[in-house]
Design a protein around this motif. Structure first.
Motif, PDB file in Angstrom:
ATOM      1  N   GLY A 210       0.966  -5.440  -9.151  1.00  0.00           N
ATOM      2  CA  GLY A 210       0.307  -4.137  -9.121  1.00  0.00           C
ATOM      3  C   GLY A 210      -0.710  -4.042  -8.004  1.00  0.00           C
ATOM      4  N   ASN A 211      -1.496  -5.106  -7.834  1.00  0.00           N
ATOM      5  CA  ASN A 211      -2.486  -5.124  -6.769  1.00  0.00           C
ATOM      6  C   ASN A 211      -1.823  -4.970  -5.396  1.00  0.00           C
ATOM      7  OD1 ASN A 211      -5.544  -6.072  -7.488  1.00  0.00           O
ATOM      8  ND2 ASN A 211      -4.120  -6.729  -9.054  1.00  0.00           N
ATOM      9  N   GLY A 212      -0.768  -5.749  -5.180  1.00  0.00           N
ATOM     10  CA  GLY A 212      -0.100  -5.713  -3.887  1.00  0.00           C
ATOM     11  C   GLY A 212       0.570  -4.379  -3.622  1.00  0.00           C
ATOM     12  N   THR A 213       1.237  -3.839  -4.631  1.00  0.00           N
ATOM     13  CA  THR A 213       1.919  -2.561  -4.465  1.00  0.00           C
ATOM     14  C   THR A 213       0.925  -1.451  -4.140  1.00  0.00           C
ATOM     15  OG1 THR A 213       3.570  -3.284  -6.073  1.00  0.00           O
ATOM     16  CG2 THR A 213       3.500  -0.945  -5.554  1.00  0.00           C
ATOM     17  N   PHE A 214      -0.178  -1.430  -4.849  1.00  0.00           N
ATOM     18  CA  PHE A 214      -1.182  -0.392  -4.621  1.00  0.00           C
ATOM     19  C   PHE A 214      -1.805  -0.526  -3.235  1.00  0.00           C
ATOM     20  CE2 PHE A 214      -5.516   1.265  -4.781  1.00  0.00           C
ATOM     21  CZ  PHE A 214      -5.306   2.532  -5.298  1.00  0.00           C
ATOM     22  N   ALA A 215      -2.211  -1.744  -2.861  1.00  0.00           N
ATOM     23  CA  ALA A 215      -2.888  -1.940  -1.579  1.00  0.00           C
ATOM     24  C   ALA A 215      -1.970  -1.604  -0.404  1.00  0.00           C
ATOM     25  CB  ALA A 215      -3.390  -3.378  -1.467  1.00  0.00           C
ATOM     26  N   VAL A 216      -0.727  -2.113  -0.448  1.00  0.00           N
ATOM     27  CA  VAL A 216       0.204  -1.854   0.657  1.00  0.00           C
ATOM     28  C   VAL A 216       0.592  -0.383   0.693  1.00  0.00           C
ATOM     29  CG1 VAL A 216       2.477  -2.400   1.599  1.00  0.00           C
ATOM     30  CG2 VAL A 216       1.065  -4.218   0.634  1.00  0.00           C
ATOM     31  N   GLY A 217       0.831   0.214  -0.467  1.00  0.00           N
ATOM     32  CA  GLY A 217       1.239   1.610  -0.516  1.00  0.00           C
ATOM     33  C   GLY A 217       0.163   2.547   0.003  1.00  0.00           C
ATOM     34  N   LEU A 218      -1.073   2.354  -0.448  1.00  0.00           N
ATOM     35  CA  LEU A 218      -2.152   3.235  -0.005  1.00  0.00           C
ATOM     36  C   LEU A 218      -2.469   3.005   1.469  1.00  0.00           C
ATOM     37  CD1 LEU A 218      -4.121   5.411  -0.829  1.00  0.00           C
ATOM     38  CD2 LEU A 218      -5.731   3.652  -1.567  1.00  0.00           C
ATOM     39  N   THR A 219      -2.421   1.736   1.914  1.00  0.00           N
ATOM     40  CA  THR A 219      -2.659   1.441   3.331  1.00  0.00           C
ATOM     41  C   THR A 219      -1.615   2.119   4.210  1.00  0.00           C
ATOM     42  OG1 THR A 219      -3.665  -0.694   2.801  1.00  0.00           O
ATOM     43  CG2 THR A 219      -2.879  -0.385   5.040  1.00  0.00           C
ATOM     44  N   ALA A 220      -0.336   1.993   3.830  1.00  0.00           N
ATOM     45  CA  ALA A 220       0.739   2.608   4.609  1.00  0.00           C
ATOM     46  C   ALA A 220       0.573   4.116   4.677  1.00  0.00           C
ATOM     47  CB  ALA A 220       2.100   2.250   3.995  1.00  0.00           C
ATOM     48  N   LEU A 221       0.214   4.723   3.562  1.00  0.00           N
ATOM     49  CA  LEU A 221       0.053   6.182   3.528  1.00  0.00           C
ATOM     50  C   LEU A 221      -1.109   6.638   4.395  1.00  0.00           C
ATOM     51  CD1 LEU A 221       0.922   8.899   2.336  1.00  0.00           C
ATOM     52  CD2 LEU A 221      -0.593   8.446   0.391  1.00  0.00           C
ATOM     53  N   LEU A 222      -2.268   5.990   4.255  1.00  0.00           N
ATOM     54  CA  LEU A 222      -3.444   6.403   5.014  1.00  0.00           C
ATOM     55  C   LEU A 222      -3.261   6.149   6.514  1.00  0.00           C
ATOM     56  CD1 LEU A 222      -6.362   5.230   2.671  1.00  0.00           C
ATOM     57  CD2 LEU A 222      -5.478   7.540   3.002  1.00  0.00           C
ATOM     58  N   LEU A 223      -2.632   5.025   6.872  1.00  0.00           N
ATOM     59  CA  LEU A 223      -2.397   4.750   8.292  1.00  0.00           C
ATOM     60  C   LEU A 223      -1.409   5.751   8.885  1.00  0.00           C
ATOM     61  CD1 LEU A 223      -2.225   0.849   8.496  1.00  0.00           C
ATOM     62  CD2 LEU A 223      -4.102   2.361   9.149  1.00  0.00           C
ATOM     63  N   ALA A 224      -0.375   6.093   8.134  1.00  0.00           N
ATOM     64  CA  ALA A 224       0.593   7.073   8.625  1.00  0.00           C
ATOM     65  C   ALA A 224      -0.072   8.426   8.840  1.00  0.00           C
ATOM     66  CB  ALA A 224       1.754   7.198   7.630  1.00  0.00           C
ATOM     67  N   LEU A 225      -0.923   8.831   7.907  1.00  0.00           N
ATOM     68  CA  LEU A 225      -1.625  10.108   8.058  1.00  0.00           C
ATOM     69  C   LEU A 225      -2.577  10.064   9.248  1.00  0.00           C
ATOM     70  CD1 LEU A 225      -2.414  10.901   4.302  1.00  0.00           C
ATOM     71  CD2 LEU A 225      -0.648  11.915   5.747  1.00  0.00           C
ATOM     72  N   THR A 226      -3.198   8.905   9.480  1.00  0.00           N
ATOM     73  CA  THR A 226      -4.104   8.770  10.622  1.00  0.00           C
ATOM     74  C   THR A 226      -3.350   8.905  11.941  1.00  0.00           C
ATOM     75  OG1 THR A 226      -5.573   7.324   9.361  1.00  0.00           O
ATOM     76  CG2 THR A 226      -5.762   7.258  11.753  1.00  0.00           C
ATOM     77  N   TYR A 227      -2.211   8.213  12.054  1.00  0.00           N
ATOM     78  CA  TYR A 227      -1.430   8.284  13.292  1.00  0.00           C
ATOM     79  C   TYR A 227      -0.715   9.622  13.440  1.00  0.00           C
ATOM     80  CZ  TYR A 227      -2.190   3.546  14.921  1.00  0.00           C
ATOM     81  OH  TYR A 227      -2.770   2.411  15.420  1.00  0.00           O
ATOM     82  N   GLY A 228      -0.621  10.375  12.360  1.00  0.00           N
ATOM     83  CA  GLY A 228      -0.011  11.693  12.451  1.00  0.00           C
ATOM     84  C   GLY A 228      -0.811  12.675  13.278  1.00  0.00           C
ATOM     85  N   ILE A 229      -2.115  12.447  13.423  1.00  0.00           N
ATOM     86  CA  ILE A 229      -2.936  13.366  14.212  1.00  0.00           C
ATOM     87  C   ILE A 229      -3.038  12.924  15.670  1.00  0.00           C
ATOM     88  CG2 ILE A 229      -4.276  14.043  12.195  1.00  0.00           C
ATOM     89  CD1 ILE A 229      -6.524  12.290  13.090  1.00  0.00           C
ATOM     90  N   MET A 230      -2.335  11.851  16.049  1.00  0.00           N
ATOM     91  CA  MET A 230      -2.326  11.391  17.431  1.00  0.00           C
ATOM     92  C   MET A 230      -1.100  11.943  18.157  1.00  0.00           C
ATOM     93  SD  MET A 230      -3.420   7.400  16.830  1.00  0.00           S
ATOM     94  CE  MET A 230      -3.182   7.008  18.568  1.00  0.00           C
ATOM     95  N   PRO A 231      -1.195  12.167  19.474  1.00  0.00           N
ATOM     96  CA  PRO A 231      -0.031  12.661  20.220  1.00  0.00           C
ATOM     97  C   PRO A 231       1.128  11.664  20.143  1.00  0.00           C
ATOM     98  CG  PRO A 231      -2.037  12.837  21.536  1.00  0.00           C
ATOM     99  CD  PRO A 231      -2.386  12.019  20.338  1.00  0.00           C
ATOM    100  N   TYR A 232       2.348  12.212  20.166  1.00  0.00           N
ATOM    101  CA  TYR A 232       3.542  11.364  20.163  1.00  0.00           C
ATOM    102  C   TYR A 232       4.545  11.955  21.154  1.00  0.00           C
ATOM    103  CZ  TYR A 232       7.878   9.145  18.673  1.00  0.00           C
ATOM    104  OH  TYR A 232       9.068   8.452  18.653  1.00  0.00           O
ATOM    105  N   GLY A 233       4.817  11.211  22.234  1.00  0.00           N
ATOM    106  CA  GLY A 233       5.726  11.712  23.243  1.00  0.00           C
ATOM    107  C   GLY A 233       5.203  12.998  23.858  1.00  0.00           C
ATOM    108  N   ALA A 234       6.034  14.025  23.857  1.00  0.00           N
ATOM    109  CA  ALA A 234       5.631  15.325  24.391  1.00  0.00           C
ATOM    110  C   ALA A 234       4.953  16.190  23.341  1.00  0.00           C
ATOM    111  CB  ALA A 234       6.853  16.061  24.950  1.00  0.00           C
TER     112      ALA A 234
END
Length: 553
Positions: A210-234
């Motif tokens: 449970g600890n691992g699933t929660f930590a990895v899942g929330l980290t992946a989600l927050l990092l993806a949302l963070t990189y979503g506001i950065m430019p990508y390609g064009a």
């Protein structure tokens, strides 16, 4: 007599820990320009965007993902013991940050890694402070204790804005060094004086899955949302980036898996049945909504002040980071005054009325902010900030006390961690939401405005078109950092061939703020309206917690 002394020791030490953790969460906001200069990084370079976002959000992301796990582990091994460990880690990371040896990209990477380590320490501090206070204070004094703790904690985030600006003007390493003597004092003090007075679950096993699933899942989600506001390609933003899409999907799947694991395992990391307690569920829902609504408020006000209002009022771009913190002091004042009062009174009259009115005052403040022009008069701004601060103060302590009063003593660590996780996750989501709205608004409005403004200043059409076509993140981060980007966006050959009057206009304190003001203000108003709606829903959720119930001892 010993218990009477101990509760004040617990209050003072945990308040010091939370104050320093919150202060360090925001101290880099104002001092980032000086930090980048110190490690010889150009913050306006495209490659610097990732460093900027990691320094801003890495601390919060790490803290948010570890809080529940740390809280549960503390329920087993001791809240005071692991709180003390957190103080030690936090202090060690502060020393490493102050001594960062590298320059350029290496120095930026070192700073990010040390900030992530500091976030681990703050995770132990946040996840255990309210649990330690709940253990130490009787039910009829918890509101007062939480009020003082929450006020100085959130006050630390506001103090960090000003302190960061003051110290950065002297030497950027002082921004991190200031935490070292306080951290050493708090670590030794906690080791000698704090003890576990509540019920612990020493025989229970750790739910590693449970600890691992929660930590990895929330980290992946927050990092993806963070990189979503950065430019990508064009693209102006990164929502089409396969890694962002994959991170969001992975995060959602793992968090859904976490819920299933917690429902079927014998010794769950967090007992989801606690959400069947009406007051607990309503308090956490209103906390999450308030964090999403208000988590990005300081960022938006800083962008408004540094990028538009202060330059229009004659402040140089280099001066704006410090003065932005100073001009936001009324919000701190409102919070400092109302927080302890509402915490004290909630012990007698219950949390529902104070927390609900606090959320409604936040709604009012957001609506009033939408009515201000870009170049506002300061008095109405002061009044709005006071209303926002009072609303925050009325909500924070009563709501925290009500949440912690509803859970069994043996689950206070995990419950404190869940409360803090929702608060930090809401703040991270708020930053992503507000930044996305701003970037979309800038991408839609700024190119045409930038092109027309440069043409009117005498810039050749080809050069004006090139600058107007650049990703809007440069203009956004320039406003956030207190930079005038025109000297770097325009090629030096083009700039130097312009008449002296045109050069002075473009490089002055009025040209850039007037260019970005329409786009920024349209985006800010949308963000404030969204926050107002979330605050209304949060007020309803807060009211639905029910009448005052007998707190658990």
């Amino acid at each position: 007599m010993q218990s009477t002394r101990y509760k004040w020791i617990a209050l003072s030490n945990t308040t010091l820990g939370v104050f320093m953790a919150m202060l360090n969460g925001n101290i880099v906001l104002i001092s980032l320009p000086a930090i980048f200069r110190g490690i010889q990084i150009n913050p306006m370079a495209p490659a610097s965007t990732a460093y900027l976002l990691w320094l801003l959000m890495g601390y919060t992301v790490v803290t948010a993902t570890l809080l529940v796990s740390f809280g549960r582990i503390s329920d087993i091994y001791g809240r005071a013991r692991l709180y003390n460990l957190g103080f030690a880690i936090f202090t060690a990371a502060s020393i490493l940050l102050a001594l960062t040896p590298g320059k350029g990209s290496i120095g930026a990477t070192e700073l990010i890694l040390f900030r992530l380590l500091q976030g681990v320490g703050s995770g132990f501090l946040f996840s255990n402070s309210t649990a330690i206070l709940t253990d130490a204070f009787p039910p009829n004094q918890r509101g007062m204790a939480m009020g003082l703790n929450q006020i100085l904690g959130i006050g630390g985030s506001l103090v960090g804005l000003i302190l960061g600006g003051l110290l950065a003007d002297i030497q950027w390493r002082l921004v991190f060094l200031v935490s070292v003597p306080v951290g050493l004092t708090g670590t030794i003090w906690a080791y000698l004086k704090l003890k576990d007075t509540g019920l612990l679950l020493r025989k229970e096993k750790i739910d590693w899955l449970g600890n691992g699933t929660f930590a990895v899942g929330l980290t992946a989600l927050l990092l993806a949302l963070t990189y979503g506001i950065m430019p990508y390609g064009a693209s102006k933003m990164g929502w089409g980036n396969p890694w962002v899409i994959g991170g969001i999907i992975l995060g959602v799947v793992l968090l859904a898996g976490f819920i299933y694991i917690e429902l079927v395992t014998e010794t769950p990391m967090f007992r989801l049945e606690l959400f069947k307690i009406r007051a607990f569920a309503a308090g956490n829902l209103s906390l999450f909504l308030s964090s999403v609504a208000r988590g990005g408020l300081q960022f938006m006000l800083i962008i408004w002040l540094q990028g538009i209002w202060l330059p229009l009022h004659g402040y140089s771009f280099e001066q704006t980071p410090l003065w932005a913190g100073i001009y936001m002091l009324p919000m701190m004042l409102g919070f400092f005054v109302m927080g302890p009062i509402s915490g004290f009174l909630s012990d007698r009259f219950g949390a529902r009325g104070f927390a609900t009115i606090g959320m409604l005052l936040s709604t009012l403040a957001f609506i009033l902010l939408t009515l201000l022009p870009a170049n506002f008069s300061y008095l109405p701004f002061v009044i709005i900030l006071l209303i926002a601060g009072i609303g925050m103060g009325m909500f924070a302590a009563p709501n925290t006390t009500a949440i912690m009063n509803t859970v069994p003593p043996e689950h206070r660590g995990a419950s404190s961690g869940m409360r803090a996780t929702l608060q930090n996750t809401g703040s991270a989501l708020s930053m992503t939401l507000y930044f996305s709205i701003l970037i979309i608004g800038l991408a839609h409005h700024l190119p045409a405005t930038m092109y027309q403004g440069l043409i009117s200043a005498g810039v050749p059409a080809a050069a004006a078109q090139t600058v107007a076509s650049l990703p809007p993140t440069g203009a956004l981060f320039a406003a956030f950092l207190g930079y005038n980007p025109m000297a770097q966006l325009l090629p030096s050959a083009v700039l130097h061939n312009l008449p002296q009057a045109s050069q002075q206009l473009i490089l002055g304190t009025v040209f850039f703020p007037k260019l970005i003001a329409p786009a920024v203000m349209s985006s800010l108003r949308i963000a404030f309206y969204i926050s107002a709606v979330l605050s209304v829903i949060g007020a309803v959720a807060s009211y639905m917690r029910g009448k005052t119930t007998q707190p658990l001892q």
